[in-house]
Design an enzyme around this catalytic site. Structure first.
Site, PDB file in Angstrom:
ATOM      1  N   SER A   1       0.857  -1.180   0.000  1.00  0.00           N
ATOM      2  CA  SER A   1       0.000   0.000   0.000  1.00  0.00           C
ATOM      3  C   SER A   1       0.892   1.227   0.000  1.00  0.00           C
ATOM      4  O   SER A   1       2.083   1.156   0.328  1.00  0.00           O
ATOM      5  CB  SER A   1      -0.863  -0.012   1.272  1.00  0.00           C
ATOM      6  OG  SER A   1      -1.509   1.223   1.490  1.00  0.00           O
TER       7      SER A   1
ATOM      8  N   TYR B   1      -2.354  -1.343  10.377  1.00  0.00           N
ATOM      9  CA  TYR B   1      -2.352  -1.539   8.919  1.00  0.00           C
ATOM     10  C   TYR B   1      -1.020  -1.065   8.331  1.00  0.00           C
ATOM     11  O   TYR B   1      -0.409  -1.750   7.505  1.00  0.00           O
ATOM     12  CB  TYR B   1      -3.518  -0.770   8.315  1.00  0.00           C
ATOM     13  CG  TYR B   1      -3.660  -0.913   6.817  1.00  0.00           C
ATOM     14  CD1 TYR B   1      -4.226  -2.053   6.266  1.00  0.00           C
ATOM     15  CD2 TYR B   1      -3.247   0.099   5.957  1.00  0.00           C
ATOM     16  CE1 TYR B   1      -4.372  -2.189   4.887  1.00  0.00           C
ATOM     17  CE2 TYR B   1      -3.390  -0.020   4.590  1.00  0.00           C
ATOM     18  CZ  TYR B   1      -3.956  -1.168   4.057  1.00  0.00           C
ATOM     19  OH  TYR B   1      -4.094  -1.288   2.695  1.00  0.00           O
TER      20      TYR B   1
END
Length: 270
Positions: free
Chosen positions: A156, A169
């Protein structure tokens, strides 16, 4: 056409969103595909429902509609035995694996010191441990086959920068970069390439932070800053799939250890 013609690909988290898009895109270019997903909810700490068995089968039908073969396997990447069963299904049906896309991922939000242990564990277990389980299930057979291959792990923009408010995350997506870098060196003697892809926000994935982004941005100004991409507010799953296709293909035969951004300029902005 045919950029991955004759290759066999395994894709986790493929019932919807990016994983589904990757499966279809690789099939369009000639790959046969094994798709997996957990197909049931796994934790109350996740603020959205996970994909269903019906969605996974829909992915398989979309792959078959391209003219390629597809096997769908329910598997929770947190558990090695389950993802091993997906690898076994691939080798049983197709004889080998050439491409692995460790795409399964989940997220939630919350300040680091306010996260529950369950919220931390489920995100890190799926995103990081799940990627490791996927690779350790697939790599031995790829090594034994002696034909090289490509492993692609979904990270990401949050795997490059310190986005807020979801430290668990961010930690998991930074973690898969470290895993990729180590694996790219360990597997290079076997001609198996390992890379990560780094999207910014992606449309139509079914994943949410659990509250309207406008409210989150108002409370967390740095979240709003991270979401401001120079080129576009978000990318589409197929944009990421095109990067996956390149990394899976022989066009990228000497590309390994790469953090491939598909982020509309997110990680480059001031």
């Amino acid at each position: 056409m045919g950029r991955v013609g004759g290759k066999i690909a395994l894709i986790t988290g493929a019932a919807r969103g990016q994983g589904r898009s990757h499966a279809v895109r690789l099939a369009e270019e000639g790959a046969d595909v094994v798709v997996t997903d957990v197909c049931h909810d796994i934790s109350d700490a996740l603020p959205y429902p996970l994909a269903t068995k019906e969605e996974l089968e829909e992915t398989a039908e979309l792959v078959r509609a391209t003219g390629r073969r597809c096997v769908a396997v329910e598997a929770d990447v947190r558990f090695f035995a389950e993802i091993r069963s997906a690898v076994d299904a691939a080798t049983s049906e197709f004889g080998r694996l050439d491409v692995v896309v460790a795409n399964a991922g989940v997220m939630s939000s919350g300040r680091a010191w306010e996260l529950s242990e369950e919220a931390w564990d489920v995100v890190v277990d799926v995103n990081l441990k799940g990627a490791w389980n996927t690779v350790r299930a697939a790599a031995p057979g790829m090594i034994d086959a002696g034909d090289g291959g490509s492993i692609i792990i979904t990270s990401s923009a949050a795997g490059i920068r310190g986005h807020v408010p979801y430290a668990h995350y961010v930690a998991s997506k930074h973690g898969v970069v470290g895993l990729m870098k180590a694996l790219s060196n360990e597997l290079a003697p076997h001609r198996i390439r390992v890379n990560t892809v780094h999207p910014t926000g992606v449309s139509d994935t079914g994943i949410t932070v659990g509250e309207p982004v406008e409210e989150l941005a108002a409370r967390e100004p740095l979240f709003a800053l991270a979401a401001m991409n120079p080129l576009a507010p978000y990318v589409e799953p197929r944009d990421v799939s095109n990067a996956v296709l390149f990394l899976a293909s022989d066009e990228a035969r000497y590309v390994t250890g790469l953090q491939f951004t598909v982020d509309a300029g997110s990680t480059n902005k001031p």
